[in-house]
Design a protein around this motif. Sequence first.
Motif, PDB file in Angstrom:
ATOM      1  N   ASN A  67      60.741  -1.415  46.571  1.00 39.89           N
ATOM      2  CA  ASN A  67      59.526  -0.975  47.063  1.00 39.89           C
ATOM      3  C   ASN A  67      59.970   0.264  48.135  1.00 39.89           C
ATOM      4  O   ASN A  67      59.331   0.291  48.983  1.00 39.89           O
ATOM      5  N   ALA A  68      60.958   0.938  47.555  1.00 38.96           N
ATOM      6  CA  ALA A  68      61.434   2.121  48.430  1.00 38.96           C
ATOM      7  C   ALA A  68      60.119   3.209  48.661  1.00 38.96           C
ATOM      8  O   ALA A  68      60.094   3.545  49.503  1.00 38.96           O
ATOM      9  N   LYS A  69      59.382   3.278  47.425  1.00 43.90           N
ATOM     10  CA  LYS A  69      58.396   4.325  47.857  1.00 43.90           C
ATOM     11  C   LYS A  69      57.338   3.760  48.679  1.00 43.90           C
ATOM     12  O   LYS A  69      56.872   4.525  49.510  1.00 43.90           O
ATOM     13  N   LEU A  70      57.034   2.531  48.564  1.00 45.49           N
ATOM     14  CA  LEU A  70      55.865   1.947  49.310  1.00 45.49           C
ATOM     15  C   LEU A  70      56.151   1.694  50.786  1.00 45.49           C
ATOM     16  O   LEU A  70      55.277   2.053  51.778  1.00 45.49           O
ATOM     17  N   LEU A  71      57.462   1.673  51.034  1.00 51.41           N
ATOM     18  CA  LEU A  71      57.903   1.542  52.555  1.00 51.41           C
ATOM     19  C   LEU A  71      57.846   2.876  53.161  1.00 51.41           C
ATOM     20  O   LEU A  71      57.680   2.608  54.339  1.00 51.41           O
TER      21      LEU A  71
END
Length: 955
Positions: A171-175
């Motif tokens: 979830n790197a992008k979402l975080l």
Amino acid sequence: MAWQPSPESLQTLIGCLKDSHNGFDKAAQKQAEIMLSQAKASPDFNNYLAFIFSSPAPPAGITLTANDYNMVRMAAGIMMKNTVKNSYKQTPDATIALIKAAVLLGLRDESHPVRNYAGNIATEIIRRGGIYAWPELLNELLNMIGNADGHTAPATQEAAMSAMAKICEDNAKLLDREHNGQRPLNILLPKLIEATASQLPKVRAQALTALNEFIPRKSQAMLANVDALLNQLFTLATDPTNDVRREVCRAFVLLVETRADKLTPHIAGLVDYIISQQQNEDDEDLACQAVEFWLSAGEHEDFWKNIGPYVTKIVPSLLEGMVYSGEDIALYGSASDDDEEDDQDEDIKPRFATRKLKRNANGSTNPSDDPSQNGGAGNNYEKLSGMDEDDLEDGEIEDDIDLDGDDDGLYDDGGDSSWNVRKGSAAALDVLARDFGDDMFECIMPYLTVNLKHADWPQRESAVLSLGAVADGCITAVTPHLPNLVPYLVTLLDDPEPLVRQITCWTLARYSSWAIELTDPAQVATYFVPMMEGFLTKMLDKNKKVQEAAASAMATLEEKAGKKLEPYAGPIIKQYIKCFEKYKDRNMYILYDCVQTLAEAIGPVLALPALSGELIPALFKRYDSVPDQSRELFPLLECFSYVAMSLGSVFAPYAQPVFRRCVNIIHQNLEQSLAAASNTHLDNPDKDFLVTSLDLISAIIQALAGEKASMLVTDTQPAFFELLSFCLEDPTDEVRQSAYAVLGDCAKFVFPQLQPCLDTILPILLKQLDMDNILDEEIDSGFSVINNACWSVGEIAIRHGKGMAPYTEELMKHCVEIITNPRVPHGVNENAAIALGRLGLASAEALGPHLHTFAEEFLISMDDIDPTEEKATALRGFTLVVAQNPQAMEKVLLHYFRTIATYEDINLRSPIKQELHDAFQNIILVYRQMIPQLDTFLAQLSAEEQAALKSQYRI
């Protein structure tokens, strides 16, 4: 009242879970599986699983050993995770709440497997529902990691950190996305940096693993915390735990790519540190990660200059890392002759060429490596053939120095295809040689002098590898030595050690361009012919790995030599036929690549009876022996695609059975997909079967064209276009990409057969041109599909004429969206512009009122397209649209006249050439009547442009 289990049901379920893993009583195991399958229908089933999983001791009345009960809990955890994975959205909120509670308890459990699986379930919930499906989880995990209550067990801290690392990975992008005015990463990053100071080595390592997910993203949070991270990295550089130092090295690699400026002041210490870590003999993974630093540094636009003063330190460490270790020598060295032994299943790694077969406007084929650049005039569409099993890992460099034994110029460490220090060191030497050029050769010259003729084969082999690694970067310095080096290397093709013969094939292939470019017949006979003959001879070596390396080298030679191989085509094919008779399964794959590369190199020459008459029967002998379910069909069908394109109409006698087989394979694959969609117990079929079959169909239609291609399609009607319609809607990008290539080919070569099906196909095509879904994706693979779809629109429009009327407005809308969007790759933009222009040929009245919305972007797209039939027809269609609404061109009129003036007719046949000229002439007359001072307006053009208009259009 909170949910409570029924004691009787609980006891029954625990018994079933226990028996389901009872390998000693098959009857009990089978009965338990049946009961569990029935129990899943109960709405409380997952509630019971959560209760069991989170209960550290057996409920009252149940007597089980600790091991048996732990097995029951794990079985419950597995079933719970599968529920989340497969039915998350269908599971009631109350049940999800119980599962979440069970996970938090599980993370604090004394049992390591339970803690581990609790973390897996937590990450699966986030994966299926998103971060905000469980917003409090991150805080819970951070509290556990940081021992916020002062009583969190070390094992729980480790489990929580492991779960956090997986969540960050997924979830790197979402975080980093804003939600309710906040970005979770702003809070998370400082906490992760703090966790790297934990007393627990596993927590430190996993915290770094999580942080490394965010370094490449260049987020605001990372910008604000990079100095704190860097300070912590320097502190952890001497950590006693290898796992921690491995992640430290990885962080440095990532920082080179994103914040090299932060590392530059510390370059001297970094060089020493990285060298020390890459020499760690106890941890191959750590050493590999350290070597990656040189790859990253060497590939960075400017950072590599900073390591210039330290090259004399770095190069010896790389050369040392390229020598086979004692363990490797024991495993791979002095291999016996094995050419008569059958391959084991695990030795056969499905692989085939990843070049994309594209057709130019004149019908020739070209390989392509960059899908984002395919398309446009002269490069009409991209076929995806040979989808790789795995993505390249960090540090692997494709084509340039491929030591994995998977692609062109291959070399394989005695059967070990994993990335290792040896391969990483060679790749780093290659990259640095490109940076520092001939100076690098001076650095390794003493090493070569001592080791190229060393009595010990590992030293000899490593020297040959290093010579090959610097081939591209140091070619100027090496060239004066090649008249001596090449003959010596040719003698090494007969070295007693197979590994030396292998690497010599690869290194010679790296210098093959030098031999190919020789023009003096005596030099050709002295250098080029022995090199080629050496490869061909070693293709029948007694060692299968040498065969493979020689075949790869030969494919490289073919690709570089092109038509220069025509005089040698006969002997080459004779040797290939011997290889078809001798090769076991694994090397057959690379032999296909040799054949298709030769077909691409010599083109129509392959159609000569003396050549095709020998090659085709050998290919068909193998073709007939490969079943439809075999993965060997992938490279085999791709090979046939290239051969068919080279043979053209000569392939006609062989086409029907091949075409029918491809259609049958597509039919079988689609039926399996439908069955799997309705039955979760069935596996989805491998879509590579669809891709390669579609690509071969496309090649055959191109090769035969006209009546012979029409007969093949008619022979499979109506199934052919029905099957193609399913492929056009397949969920896999690669399948749709190839399917739209076939659609464009059918429009171009067998339109009468396609036309009755267009009312079914065009609505499907319209949906494909909707870019909303693609632009939301982080990976732009869908652009290759849109590229081919746009191309097929143009090919259909130019033939379907007024039949496009019901679809014209929506097609125009999509094409305009594509050419006006800056994110769209250049080639896709060009194909959309060509499609838009061709729509104007029969629908100028419909497009005229909208001309102002796309005129500028259309003309910009046309500027970079080479003169072809496609460009000519697109410009004519656009000009017909301009004639409907000439006032709309006010802002871009000068650009339009420049386009007319600079347009060149290259090899265009009439009537297309004349029709475009007449369209230009007519529109000029229109503007002559509209603009009294047209000559004054056109004076803004260059002298050459004005002269072109005067000479061609009587201005």
